[in-house]
Design an enzyme around this catalytic site. Structure first.
Site, PDB file in Angstrom:
ATOM      1  N   ASP A  19       0.873  -1.167   0.000  1.00 57.16           N
ATOM      2  CA  ASP A  19       0.000   0.000   0.000  1.00 57.16           C
ATOM      3  C   ASP A  19       0.912   1.219   0.000  1.00 57.16           C
ATOM      4  O   ASP A  19       1.608   1.489   0.987  1.00 57.16           O
ATOM      5  CB  ASP A  19      -0.887  -0.012   1.246  1.00 57.16           C
ATOM      6  CG  ASP A  19      -1.790   1.212   1.352  1.00 57.16           C
ATOM      7  OD1 ASP A  19      -1.595   2.182   0.600  1.00 57.16           O
ATOM      8  OD2 ASP A  19      -2.698   1.195   2.209  1.00 57.16           O
ATOM      9  N   VAL A  20       0.924   1.958  -1.095  1.00 55.07           N
ATOM     10  CA  VAL A  20       1.902   3.035  -1.250  1.00 55.07           C
ATOM     11  C   VAL A  20       1.692   4.171  -0.253  1.00 55.07           C
ATOM     12  O   VAL A  20       2.579   5.019  -0.089  1.00 55.07           O
ATOM     13  CB  VAL A  20       1.889   3.608  -2.684  1.00 55.07           C
ATOM     14  CG1 VAL A  20       2.251   2.543  -3.694  1.00 55.07           C
ATOM     15  CG2 VAL A  20       0.548   4.258  -3.009  1.00 55.07           C
ATOM     16  N   SER A  46       0.986  14.888 -14.517  1.00 57.45           N
ATOM     17  CA  SER A  46      -0.032  14.758 -15.564  1.00 57.45           C
ATOM     18  C   SER A  46      -0.325  16.125 -16.141  1.00 57.45           C
ATOM     19  O   SER A  46      -0.212  17.148 -15.447  1.00 57.45           O
ATOM     20  CB  SER A  46      -1.322  14.156 -14.995  1.00 57.45           C
ATOM     21  OG  SER A  46      -2.373  14.208 -15.949  1.00 57.45           O
ATOM     22  N   ALA A  92      -3.568  16.897  -6.853  1.00 57.93           N
ATOM     23  CA  ALA A  92      -2.505  15.958  -6.488  1.00 57.93           C
ATOM     24  C   ALA A  92      -1.356  16.033  -7.474  1.00 57.93           C
ATOM     25  O   ALA A  92      -0.178  16.070  -7.076  1.00 57.93           O
ATOM     26  CB  ALA A  92      -3.064  14.536  -6.427  1.00 57.93           C
ATOM     27  N   LYS A  93      -1.660  16.069  -8.766  1.00 57.43           N
ATOM     28  CA  LYS A  93      -0.599  16.066  -9.774  1.00 57.43           C
ATOM     29  C   LYS A  93       0.140  17.402  -9.814  1.00 57.43           C
ATOM     30  O   LYS A  93       1.355  17.440 -10.068  1.00 57.43           O
ATOM     31  CB  LYS A  93      -1.185  15.721 -11.146  1.00 57.43           C
ATOM     32  CG  LYS A  93      -1.682  14.288 -11.249  1.00 57.43           C
ATOM     33  CD  LYS A  93      -0.596  13.274 -10.924  1.00 57.43           C
ATOM     34  CE  LYS A  93      -1.037  11.850 -11.167  1.00 57.43           C
ATOM     35  NZ  LYS A  93       0.025  10.859 -10.834  1.00 57.43           N
ATOM     36  N   TYR A 117      -7.653  14.979  -8.561  1.00 55.90           N
ATOM     37  CA  TYR A 117      -6.527  14.463  -9.342  1.00 55.90           C
ATOM     38  C   TYR A 117      -5.614  15.609  -9.784  1.00 55.90           C
ATOM     39  O   TYR A 117      -4.376  15.518  -9.697  1.00 55.90           O
ATOM     40  CB  TYR A 117      -7.072  13.711 -10.553  1.00 55.90           C
ATOM     41  CG  TYR A 117      -6.046  12.951 -11.356  1.00 55.90           C
ATOM     42  CD1 TYR A 117      -5.524  11.746 -10.899  1.00 55.90           C
ATOM     43  CD2 TYR A 117      -5.616  13.429 -12.596  1.00 55.90           C
ATOM     44  CE1 TYR A 117      -4.602  11.038 -11.653  1.00 55.90           C
ATOM     45  CE2 TYR A 117      -4.691  12.724 -13.351  1.00 55.90           C
ATOM     46  CZ  TYR A 117      -4.187  11.532 -12.874  1.00 55.90           C
ATOM     47  OH  TYR A 117      -3.269  10.830 -13.626  1.00 55.90           O
ATOM     48  N   ALA A 118      -6.215  16.711 -10.251  1.00 55.84           N
ATOM     49  CA  ALA A 118      -5.427  17.866 -10.700  1.00 55.84           C
ATOM     50  C   ALA A 118      -4.611  18.439  -9.556  1.00 55.84           C
ATOM     51  O   ALA A 118      -3.428  18.777  -9.723  1.00 55.84           O
ATOM     52  CB  ALA A 118      -6.349  18.927 -11.290  1.00 55.84           C
TER      53      ALA A 118
END
Length: 239
Positions: free
Chosen positions: A50-51, A129, A144-145, A141-142
């Site tokens: 689990d990362v 990304s 985080a990236k 997601y945005a």
């Protein structure tokens, strides 16, 4: 995590002569990739992790060093999506994406760096990304990236004196099972979805996992020794 990205990167590094450790959620999830690498004559080990779990990441790094004696390259490509418009997004959907995409990247960097600094060298490649610039329905997601990009640049400055390079790859639209799942969620035809993405590319096509793997191989190889703190956009020339 997109297993096709993982497998393509692993295959490219193994072809360059690296002993490859494939990490996925469980060891069973790595079996297919590890078997393919070994069948091609490569050296490969599969580990479940689990990362976002400090203990599991530490145990994985210790196992790598126990088996191979060192850790020269870290490629952080674990990622998940929980797409939803921000105003309707649940807290757990936000937290899960940040924990894996950003928290997992940070945790692996911090843990691997301990070994790399003892060796006085290493290469780290983080997956960012093009979505970091913003994408409706992907605010988690945005965010985080975008944070991964900033983390990459800061770590490069801090770790340069130890001979460690830190760069990021920012893929554009790449044909993967994750994209297929997105087309299904949107209720659109996969072929039309890919065609629309290709039309937005200067090269007139969508990317492949091999396109991404080739850039990762360069960033972890001897020809990139003076390149650090960069985010390489691999997007086919999107406007």
């Amino acid at each position: 995590m997109c297993s096709s990205d993982l497998a393509a990167v692993a295959a490219r590094l193994a072809a360059a002569g690296a002993s490859v450790v494939v990490v996925d959620r469980t060891e069973d999830d790595t079996a297919r990739t590890v078997a393919a690498l070994r069948a091609a004559g490569g050296t490969a080990l599969g580990l479940g992790c689990d990362v976002a779990d400090t203990g599991q990441v530490g145990a994985a790094v210790r196992e790598v060093v126990r088996v191979f004696g060192r850790l020269d390259v870290l490629v952080n490509c674990a990622g998940i999506t929980r797409d939803r418009l921000l105003l309707t997004m649940e807290d757990d959907e936000w937290d899960a994406v940040l924990d894996v995409n950003l928290g997992g990247t940070l945790l692996w960097c911090l843990t691997a760096v301990e070994q790399m600094r003892r060796q006085r060298g290493g290469h780290i490649v983080n997956f960012a990304s093009v979505a970091a610039d913003g994408n409706p329905g992907q605010s988690n997601y945005a965010a985080a990236k975008a944070a991964v990009t900033g983390l990459t640049h800061d770590l490069a400055a801090e770790l340069g004196p130890s001979g460690i390079t830190v760069n990021a790859v920012a893929p554009g639209f790449v044909a993967t099972p994750m994209v297929d799942a997105l087309a299904e969620r949107l209720g659109v035809d996969r072929g039309e979805f890919l065609d629309q993405a290709a039309a937005r590319s200067a090269l007139g096509r969508v990317g492949s996992v091999e396109d991404i793997a080739g850039v990762v191989a360069f960033l972890t190889g001897p020809d990139s020794g003076f390149l650090t703190g960069q985010t390489v956009y691999v997007d086919g020339g999107q406007p």
